[in-house]
Every structure is written in C-alpha cells, then in structure tokens.
Design a protein around this motif. Structure first.
Motif, mmCIF file in Angstrom:
data_model
loop_
_atom_site.group_PDB
_atom_site.id
_atom_site.type_symbol
_atom_site.label_atom_id
_atom_site.label_comp_id
_atom_site.label_asym_id
_atom_site.label_seq_id
_atom_site.Cartn_x
_atom_site.Cartn_y
_atom_site.Cartn_z
ATOM 1 N N VAL A 38 40.619 31.732 47.162
ATOM 2 C CA VAL A 38 40.600 32.422 45.874
ATOM 3 C C VAL A 38 39.965 33.804 46.025
ATOM 4 O O VAL A 38 40.471 34.800 45.484
ATOM 5 N N LEU A 39 38.853 33.878 46.767
ATOM 6 C CA LEU A 39 38.209 35.176 46.983
ATOM 7 C C LEU A 39 39.142 36.139 47.704
ATOM 8 O O LEU A 39 39.202 37.335 47.390
ATOM 9 N N HIS A 40 39.873 35.639 48.668
ATOM 10 C CA HIS A 40 40.818 36.486 49.405
ATOM 11 C C HIS A 40 41.911 37.019 48.463
ATOM 12 O O HIS A 40 42.295 38.192 48.544
ATOM 13 N N GLU A 41 42.396 36.173 47.563
ATOM 14 C CA GLU A 41 43.422 36.608 46.620
ATOM 15 C C GLU A 41 42.886 37.665 45.665
ATOM 16 O O GLU A 41 43.570 38.645 45.338
ATOM 17 N N LEU A 42 41.637 37.492 45.216
ATOM 18 C CA LEU A 42 41.039 38.484 44.320
ATOM 19 C C LEU A 42 40.828 39.808 45.040
ATOM 20 O O LEU A 42 40.970 40.883 44.452
ATOM 21 N N ASP A 43 40.493 39.732 46.300
ATOM 22 C CA ASP A 43 40.300 40.948 47.092
ATOM 23 C C ASP A 43 41.586 41.767 47.173
ATOM 24 O O ASP A 43 41.550 42.992 47.335
ATOM 25 N N ALA A 44 42.734 41.070 47.047
ATOM 26 C CA ALA A 44 44.020 41.755 47.156
ATOM 27 C C ALA A 44 44.588 42.177 45.814
ATOM 28 O O ALA A 44 45.725 42.667 45.746
ATOM 29 N N LEU A 45 43.831 42.028 44.737
ATOM 30 C CA LEU A 45 44.330 42.446 43.420
ATOM 31 C C LEU A 45 44.657 43.940 43.413
ATOM 32 O O LEU A 45 43.867 44.754 43.904
ATOM 33 N N PRO A 46 45.775 44.316 42.823
ATOM 34 C CA PRO A 46 46.088 45.762 42.741
ATOM 35 C C PRO A 46 45.006 46.538 41.999
ATOM 36 O O PRO A 46 44.707 47.681 42.343
ATOM 37 N N GLU A 47 44.400 45.909 40.973
ATOM 38 C CA GLU A 47 43.361 46.596 40.203
ATOM 39 C C GLU A 47 42.120 46.869 41.039
ATOM 40 O O GLU A 47 41.299 47.733 40.684
ATOM 41 N N ALA A 48 41.957 46.111 42.143
ATOM 42 C CA ALA A 48 40.783 46.314 42.984
ATOM 43 C C ALA A 48 40.951 47.456 43.968
ATOM 44 O O ALA A 48 39.997 47.836 44.657
ATOM 45 N N ALA A 49 42.164 47.990 44.040
ATOM 46 C CA ALA A 49 42.426 49.043 45.028
ATOM 47 C C ALA A 49 41.561 50.270 44.779
ATOM 48 O O ALA A 49 41.118 50.951 45.721
ATOM 49 N N GLY A 50 41.281 50.582 43.500
ATOM 50 C CA GLY A 50 40.492 51.762 43.190
ATOM 51 C C GLY A 50 39.016 51.495 43.064
ATOM 52 O O GLY A 50 38.247 52.406 42.703
ATOM 53 N N ALA A 51 38.597 50.272 43.325
ATOM 54 C CA ALA A 51 37.184 49.911 43.214
ATOM 55 C C ALA A 51 36.616 49.597 44.592
ATOM 56 O O ALA A 51 37.348 49.370 45.557
ATOM 57 N N ARG A 52 35.287 49.610 44.663
ATOM 58 C CA ARG A 52 34.645 49.171 45.897
ATOM 59 C C ARG A 52 34.777 47.653 45.996
ATOM 60 O O ARG A 52 34.439 46.932 45.052
ATOM 61 N N ALA A 72 33.175 48.128 40.943
ATOM 62 C CA ALA A 72 33.011 47.350 42.175
ATOM 63 C C ALA A 72 33.402 45.907 41.936
ATOM 64 O O ALA A 72 33.186 45.358 40.856
ATOM 65 N N LEU A 73 33.978 45.317 42.975
ATOM 66 C CA LEU A 73 34.325 43.894 42.966
ATOM 67 C C LEU A 73 33.459 43.215 44.016
ATOM 68 O O LEU A 73 33.642 43.421 45.221
ATOM 69 N N LEU A 74 32.475 42.444 43.571
ATOM 70 C CA LEU A 74 31.552 41.752 44.460
ATOM 71 C C LEU A 74 32.005 40.307 44.616
ATOM 72 O O LEU A 74 32.004 39.538 43.656
ATOM 73 N N LEU A 75 32.382 39.946 45.833
ATOM 74 C CA LEU A 75 32.885 38.611 46.129
ATOM 75 C C LEU A 75 31.876 37.916 47.039
ATOM 76 O O LEU A 75 31.699 38.307 48.201
ATOM 77 N N VAL A 76 31.214 36.894 46.528
ATOM 78 C CA VAL A 76 30.134 36.227 47.256
ATOM 79 C C VAL A 76 30.558 34.793 47.560
ATOM 80 O O VAL A 76 30.876 34.020 46.644
ATOM 81 N N ASP A 77 30.528 34.420 48.823
ATOM 82 C CA ASP A 77 30.925 33.073 49.257
ATOM 83 C C ASP A 77 29.699 32.271 49.668
ATOM 84 O O ASP A 77 28.641 32.833 50.010
ATOM 85 N N ASP A 78 29.813 30.949 49.630
ATOM 86 C CA ASP A 78 28.776 30.007 50.077
ATOM 87 C C ASP A 78 27.454 30.209 49.343
ATOM 88 O O ASP A 78 26.372 30.210 49.945
ATOM 89 N N VAL A 79 27.528 30.347 48.027
ATOM 90 C CA VAL A 79 26.300 30.531 47.245
ATOM 91 C C VAL A 79 25.387 29.314 47.384
ATOM 92 O O VAL A 79 24.154 29.428 47.293
ATOM 93 N N HIS A 80 25.936 28.135 47.644
ATOM 94 C CA HIS A 80 25.120 26.937 47.812
ATOM 95 C C HIS A 80 24.202 27.029 49.035
ATOM 96 O O HIS A 80 23.254 26.252 49.160
ATOM 97 N N ARG A 81 24.480 27.962 49.943
ATOM 98 C CA ARG A 81 23.647 28.134 51.138
ATOM 99 C C ARG A 81 22.686 29.309 51.002
ATOM 100 O O ARG A 81 22.056 29.728 51.986
ATOM 101 N N ALA A 82 22.588 29.877 49.817
ATOM 102 C CA ALA A 82 21.765 31.075 49.633
ATOM 103 C C ALA A 82 20.294 30.784 49.929
ATOM 104 O O ALA A 82 19.751 29.738 49.542
#
Length: 916
Positions: A38-52, A72-82
């Motif tokens: 899901v994070l990978h798909e969000l990273d590829a959003l066209p709207e994210a192209a102009g954002a960090r 900015a689009l902040l994508l954080v994985d493995d929050v359970h291991r924070a």
C-alpha cells in the motif's frame, strides 16, 4: 491500487498534497497482509509527484526525516517496531501537523503489545484540523485468490486447488504469493488441491510463527504446541486440556501467546492460528515424546465431543502410536461418513489407512469392503483401484471377503475406469465365488453383468444374467439385493421399450429407510433417465433426471450425480439448448477428467458442437483425443453416436473411404448387441457413407435391418432416424420423389420430439431433393418449371412432383426456415451450406445497370466464406461446403480480410460481425 482507490481517505490525502489541510492515515494489517505494498502504491500517486516523498522505516536506526517545508508525503513502515524516541517523534508529528503534510503510518496490530494503540499510551491528542483515518487490510477472498492463481499459473489451477489455497493460507496475500511461487515451479499441466498440500509451509510463514513461539517463556509454549497438534481452532478448555495445563497456569500461557501474536482469537472464544498452514510448522518442531503426549491428550479430548470427530481421533491415535485404537477409530469414522452419504470422505480416509504396510490382513479384510462400497457409490480414485487390486491378491483373505471386494472392484473397473475386460473378469469371478457363500452379493454381481450398455455381450446374455440375479435375490430375502434387481430390470425395460417400463421405474424404492436400497434406486433412476433420453422420450427423461439428481444429492451418490449431469448435456444438445453448452461440456470434462467413462458424454456433445460451428479440427480432437475414451471403453449408445459424428465429419471432408470404414465397424457393433434403438445417431450417416461409396446393397441392408429391429418398439428418435436413413438412401440412388417424402416424414417426427437441429437437417434434405428434382424436370422440358395453381403445394402434402412451381417455392421457403434455425442455434457450418443452396435457387435481386459500387462492404458470399474461415475450416473444406474452387475461396478470404481489417482468419469472426 484496488483497496486504496476505494478508500474514503484518498481524497483528503490528495488535498493535503495540494497544500490544503493535513491528513493522517493508519494502515493496519497483520503480517503478510500487504502494508508495504500500500505504501508503495501511495508513493506512486500522480499527486505525489510535486511533493516531497519521504519513506522511513521504524527500528532501522535512521534519523527522523525533516518534514518542515512544502507539501510532503510521509510514508512510515513498521510502526510497531518503533523505538521510544521514534514513537515520540511520530506523536509530535501527529499532534502538531502542518498544512500540506500527508502522513501514512503502517503497522501490525498484533505486535502493539496489547494496547491497540500504534503510538503507545496515552492516546494521541489529534488536533481538530487533522483528518485522521484508519485503513484495515483484510484477507483475500476466494475470488481474489483465484485471480492471483490465474496470474501466476494461468489455467493450470483447478477450482479445488484455489479453494484449498484460500483455506490453508487464510487469505493472507504474502502466504498466497509464496505458495503460488512454489506451485509454479513444482506442478505440471494441472495444479490440484493435493499439489497445494504438498507445497509445504512457506519459509517466511514458518520463521515468523516459530520466532513468535520461541519468544515465549518455556512454560507458555505448550499452549501453542497444543494448537499445532489440534490443527483447528479450539475453545480455551480443550486447548488447555491438550496442552496439559491447569486452569490458572493455562490462562496465563494463553494470554502470553495472544500477546506475543503466536496465537490469535480466530473466532469468538476459539483460539488457533490466523494462517492454518502455521500449525504444521509448529507441530514439526515439537520434541517427539512431547508431541506423542499431546496427540494422546488430543484423542481423549476429541472423543468426548458429541458427535465425536472420529477421523480426527484416528489421526491423533495413530500419531500417539496406538495402532489398534487408531484402526477402530478409522472404522468408526468411515462408517459414520458412509451412513451420512459422505462417501468421498470415507474413501480418502480408508485409502490412506490401507496404504500403510503395517495394517494386518485381518484389519484389511474388515476395512477394505468399506472402501470398496464407498468407491462404487462415490467417485473414481486410481488409488482405490490399486489398493483393492492388491488386497484381492492377498491369499489370506476369506473367500467371501475376496468375492465382495472383487464385486466392487469389478464395478469400478466397469463403470468408472472403463477397463471393461478387467471389469467383466472380476465380476464373473465374484459371481462364482459368492454364489454359494454370499448369494446376495452374487446377485449384485449378476445384476452388473446384466446391464447392456457396454460393448461386451449381447442382449439375450444380459437378460439371462438378470434372470439368475432375480432368483438369488428372491431366495435371499435381502431388500438391497431385490432393489438392485429392480433397478436393473427397470432400466433394461426402458432400453428395450417394454410397455411396463414406466411402472417399473415408478416402483423403485426411492423412499426406502435403507441407504443401500436408496443407492440402488438412484442407480435405476439415472440409468432409466439415460435410456429414456436415448430413445427420444425427452419430457420423461427430464423428469427422471431431476429425480435422480435430487436423490443422488440426498444419498451422497456422486458417481450417479455425475452420470446424470452427463445425460443432461446430451438432452440439451438434442433439444437445441445450446446456449453456453460448450462451456458446460468443457467444465464437465475437466471435473470428470479422471473418469473417462463419465466424461464421454461431454466429449461427444462438445465435439458435435464444434462440428456444427464449423471447427472440424476441434471436433475431431474432442471426439477422438483430449482424453476421449476409445469405442471399446465407451457405453454402446454413446459409441454408436460418436461413430455417427465421425462418419459425418469424414463425409463433410469428402473422405468417403474413411466414412465407409467407420460406418461398417460401428454398425457391426450395434448389430452384435441387438439393441437397435442405439443406432439412431449412426444410421443416417452410415447409410449415406455406404451409398455414396457405391455399396448401395449394404446401405439398403442397413435400412432394412434397422427398420426390422425397430418393429414394435416405441422409440421416437430411432423411428425418425429410420425415415431419415431411408431418405438418405433414396437421395443417393436418385429417387428424389421418395427422398422428399421420407425426409419430410423424418422432419415431422423430429419437430414433434422436439429436436430442432435434426429437424433443420432433414427439412434441408427435403428441400434439396425437391429443388434438384425441379431442376431436372426443367432441364428435360427445356425451361424452368411453371406454377400450376390447380395442383397442391408441398406444404399440403405434395412430394416435390416434377414441374410443380409451388413445390419449388415451398422448398425455398423451407430452406429459409432452416437458415433461421441454424443461425439461432449457432450452427455456422450448416448455415453457410444452406445459404449457398438457397442462393443457387432463389431469384437474383435486380440491380441498376452499370458497375457495382466499390465499397468495403462484404458481399453475401464473402460473409459466408469469412464465417467459415473464422470457425476454423481450411480453404479446401470451405470449397467442399460451398461448392466453390479452393482458388475462389482463397480470393474471398483475402478480400474479406482486406475489407474488414481483420488481423487473421480467426479475427474475421469479430470483424465481419462489426462490418455492415
């Protein structure tokens, strides 16, 4: 993006990336559910192209990212291991968001330490301006698993394999993907449920569940081991009893296993593994002596259930090393399954048990008859045949047990496997071995030998076997034996057109309290339905099919159910119910792929459909290859009908020697059997084949023999075929007036049945002969025939009298009706042939002088050629159908491809339909 694309938080996230507002999305999913995807798909959003776009993984010892400026689009994985510092940073980002920041946090809820709060306690104080969402990832359903299997394995995965794949994986996407990778590398042309079971536990899943189990305190692990041994969700008390823990200690262990995500509450009050395939991974790593103790306790716990799951009890007793009690549980489980009509369950259990070398001859003699009886009623299994064959050879078996096993082995070989010679040998041996010691079973062997559908034996011999069986059954007083005789007597009566047939069928013990009697009744209903359909009694056949399918479902008689489904395919073919029939045939053939005798109905119908649709190569493959049984292993009526289809195919290809050879061979087989109603689908084509090769004497003998064999026999389809055969002979001999009469007689009979395809073929034959006679008369008179108002027209009884213009008009009108019927059925080949005949005899449309318009529209002839080419016929075959030269056909095909823009001959079917 599938799930994300349908999510309500996607629009706010896009607004945040545009600088309007802020959004927080919590993506929650257990291990393997696809959070990173899901994070990978969000990273590829066209709207994210102009954002960090910032990707950060907790617990990876990375510095927190800078999100201070701009969208900015902040994508954080493995929050359970924070770590505590990382969690504190994420809390500040959530509590003090800024415009233009879209934050997505992905985590495993089962690893949050039981709080359910991804950022720990206390709960985060989300500000009013923050749009906060939770997105829970769900397991895949069966349909989504099927799609993944199709993408990886193509058409190799069976429906049973897909269902099994969904079951063992729990629908977890990563587990499904890992299993498919193993199956892609390790399966052949077909992937079955057994292949899924043989794939084992994926490495990722095994290491995950073992690591979670190993992280528990040693005193807590037995509750996880107990779940692995039980291999099914269990209530708390049962789980703790198998683990050998008292209530207080067991409660603490279960809570620890749940907190450590080693176990899950998979249903309310029931605990186990979220992924069922995790159970064997745990079980295999339990120390041997401990595992035996767990199995022993599991067998005691499950045997106290009501009703007891004896198959599972047997599994645990065997694993605990208790051989005698294991076999007793196996027998209880098998008998319970048989009594409930779950024959396949009994077959699988008994096959696995009897395949164990340590089972003693005494135990084999007790269990093998259970397997044999279930296999005869259920579906064929090659392993069952192998097991029974080995058991029968055991010299230590009592004579009566060996005879009983021979009986059931013979029935399987005879009915399901199609090895007729071996089946007859076993049945005859069983009849001899059992006649003195078990006369009731001997009667059942004789009943099987009395059935006439197989190529072996002649009708008088079958009747003699039935007479002997009836005597034994009467003397025995056994209800099941009498029911077996009644079933065979009823079906034989339908086959032979006995006036008492309906009464005998109605008397079958369908409501008997005895399961054995009901099994014989469903056999009688299925056989009677099949016989009625072959005779042309379609309404009665449909009633019998409905009754047999209902009773077979209630008794668990899967073999009878499959045979009834095959008969329904035949019925729908003959009565013109062709919509989706080809697909149904293919599905039926795939379902019964390991039962060639049963699958034969589907092969013949699918082959005849392909012929009518113009795909002759495909027709030949379905009729003779692709698993189609040989004539020696096919029921007699079906073998004759298949031969008729092959004769017609050879005639269409103008291969007269092959057509005549096939006709003679098939006709001899029917004559040896002596049941002439079964020649109905063969006779017209066999007569035409011999007559066209010049052997008119043999063709006449066929017609006479067929008609004499039908005297006094109420078989509508066969009598219609006899009129058709006489018409075909008369046409080949040039006696067209007689041919017209016989074709019309046959057409009237087929319309009454009803059989629309056969009606169209015979109506076309009458029109063809009438038009040919009219043309001959015109040539003799030096001009076209004229109308004679004072003479009757063909519709009112005229038989195509020479010079009758109204008879010609009637023939042309009949041809138009044939074209309409063929078109409605989807019979491309027949449509093209009838159109060609119609064009040759109807007046040409007048057109204005001058050159025809040069546009891209297909001419009628080009459209006919295009349809036949698209259906699979070669140029030479199209030339035979339309009476053109191969060179002319080649030119028509080339023009059709150019005008329509088709990419190939096959593509003409689509493009010609789109071209006006």
């Amino acid at each position: 993006m599938t799930a994300a694309q349908r999510s309500p938080w996607l629009a706010p996230l896009r607004l945040a990336l545009a600088g309007s507002g802020s959004v927080l999305v919590l993506v929650e999913g257990t291990a393997g559910m696809g959070k990173s995807h899901v994070l990978h798909e969000l990273d590829a959003l066209p709207e994210a192209a102009g954002a960090r776009r910032i990707r950060w993984r907790c617990g990876a010892a990375e510095e927190p990212p800078d999100t201070a400026d701009g969208p900015a689009l902040l994508l954080v994985d493995d929050v359970h291991r924070a770590t505590p510092d990382e969690r504190q940073w994420l809390r500040r980002a959530a509590e003090r968001p800024r415009k233009g920041l879209a934050t997505v946090l992905a985590y495993r809820p089962e690893e949050l330490g039981g709080t359910g709060l991804p950022l720990g306690t206390p709960a985060v104080s989300y500000p009013p301006g923050l749009a906060a969402f939770r997105h829970r990832l769900r397991p895949w359903d069966v349909e989504r698993v099927r799609l993944a299997a199709s993408e990886t394995l193509g058409e190799r995965a069976t429906q049973e394999a897909v269902v099994r794949l969904h079951l063992v994986s729990g629908g977890v996407p990563q587990v499904v993907t890992d299993l498919l990778a193993v199956l892609r590398a390790g399966t052949g042309s077909r992937c079955t449920a057994s292949d899924v079971d043989a794939a084992g536990v994926p490495v990722r899943l095994a290491e995950l569940v073992l690591s979670r189990t190993g992280a528990l305190a040693a005193a807590d692990r037995p509750v996880v081991w107990a779940a692995g041994v039980l291999d099914e969700p269990a209530g708390r008390d049962e789980l703790l009893a198998v683990a050998g823990l008292d209530e207080a200690r067991g409660r603490d262990a279960l809570l620890a296993a749940l907190a450590g995500a080693a176990l899950s509450e998979v249903a309310e009050g029931r605990y186990g593994f979220a992924v069922p395939l995790a159970a064997p991974a745990v079980r295999e790593h339990v120390p041997g002596p401990v595992r035996q103790e767990l199995h022993e306790r599991a067998s005691r716990v499950l045997s106290r259930r009501r009703p007891a799951p004896w198959a599972e009890v047997a599994r645990h007793r065997r694993a605990a090393g208790r051989r005698k009690s294991w076999l007793r549980a196996v027998e209880k489980a098998a008998r319970t399954a048989v009594e409930s009509g779950r024959h396949q369950e009994a077959i699988g259990l008994l096959e696995r048990t009897l395949a164990v070398p340590e089972v003693s001859p005494v135990d084999r003699a007790r269990l093998a008859p259970l397997l044999a009886r279930s296999a005869v009623v259920g579906l064929r299994s090659d392993q069952t045949v192998d097991v029974l064959t080995q058991v029968v050879r055991d010299p230590g078996l009592p004579v009566d047990v060996r005879g009983e096993l021979r009986l059931d082995l013979g029935l399987m070989l005879y009915n399901q496997v199609g090895d007729l010679a071996a089946g007859v040998r076993e049945l005859e041996a069983a009849a001899e071995e059992l006649s003195e010691v078990r006369p009731t079973l001997a009667a059942r062997a004789m009943v099987a030998l009395a059935m006439p559908e197989w190529p072996t034996g002649a009708l008088p011999g079958h009747r003699e076997w039935l007479r002997r069986a009836a005597g034994l059954a009467r003397d025995s007083g056994n209800d099941v034996a009498r029911a077996a005789v009644a079933a065979s007597r009823a079906s034989l009566a339908v086959v032979c057109g006995d006036p008492q047939a309906r009464q005998l069928v109605a008397a079958l013990p369908v409501d008997s309290p005895s399961a054995g009697c009901r099994e014989q009744a469903v056999r009688g209903l299925c056989n009677a339905a099949d016989a009625a359909v072959w005779r042309g009694s379609y309404p009665w056949g449909r009633e019998l099919l409905a009754a047999s399918l209902d009773l077979s479902a209630r008794t668990g008689a899967l073999y009878a159910e499959r045979t009834a489904q095959g008969t329904r395919l035949l019925l729908d073919w003959w009565t013109g119910q062709w919509a989706e029939l080809g697909g149904r045939c293919e599905q039926f053939i795939a379902t019964t792929a390991d039962m060639p005798v049963v699958a034969a109905d589907g092969h013949m119908v699918r082959g005849m459909l392909a012929f009518a649709q113009g795909d002759w190569a495909e027709a030949l493959r379905w009729l003779t290859a692709l698993g189609a049984p040989s004539p020696q292993c096919t029921r007699m009526p079906l073998a004759a009908a298949t031969a008729g289809a092959l004769v017609r195919l050879a005639l269409a290809r103008d291969d007269l020697p092959a057509a005549a050879d096939q006709a003679r061979s098939a006709w001899a087989a029917v004559a040896d059997k002596g049941i002439w109603t079964w020649a109905a689908e063969l006779a017209p084509w066999a007569v035409e084949a011999l007559a066209r090769t010049g052997d008119t004497a043999a063709a006449r003998h066929m017609v006479v023999e067929f008609e004499q064999g039908l005297e006094g026999n109420d078989a509508s389809a066969a009598h219609a075929a006899a009129a058709w055969s006489r018409a075909a002979l008369a046409e080949c001999e040039g006696r067209r007036r007689e041919a017209v009469r016989s074709y019309r007689k046959a057409a009237a009979a087929y319309r009454a049945l009803p059989r629309p395809y056969a009606w169209a073929l015979t109506t076309e034959g009458a029109a063809r002969c009438a038009l040919a006679q009219d043309a001959e008369h015109a040539d003799a008179d030096g001009g076209p025939a004229q109308d004679h108002p004072g003479e009757p027209d063909g519709a009112d009884g005229a038989d195509g009298a020479a010079g009758d213009g109204r008879s010609r008009a009637h023939a042309v009108a009949s041809l138009r009706h044939c074209v309409d019927e063929y078109t409605a059925l989807g019979a491309v080949y027949d449509t093209a042939r009838a159109r060609a005949l119609l064009r040759a005899h109807q007046p040409a449309e007048a057109r204005r002088p001058g050159r025809p318009a040069l546009d891209d529209r297909l001419s009628p002839r080009e459209r006919e050629v295009a349809e036949l080419a698209a259906s699979g016929l070669m140029n030479r075959e199209i030339a035979v159908v339309l009476h053109l030269s191969p060179r002319t056909v080649e030119q028509h095909v080339a023009r059709a491809i150019r005008k329509t823009g088709a990419l190939s001959r096959r593509d003409l079917l689509r493009t010609s339909a789109e071209t006006p």
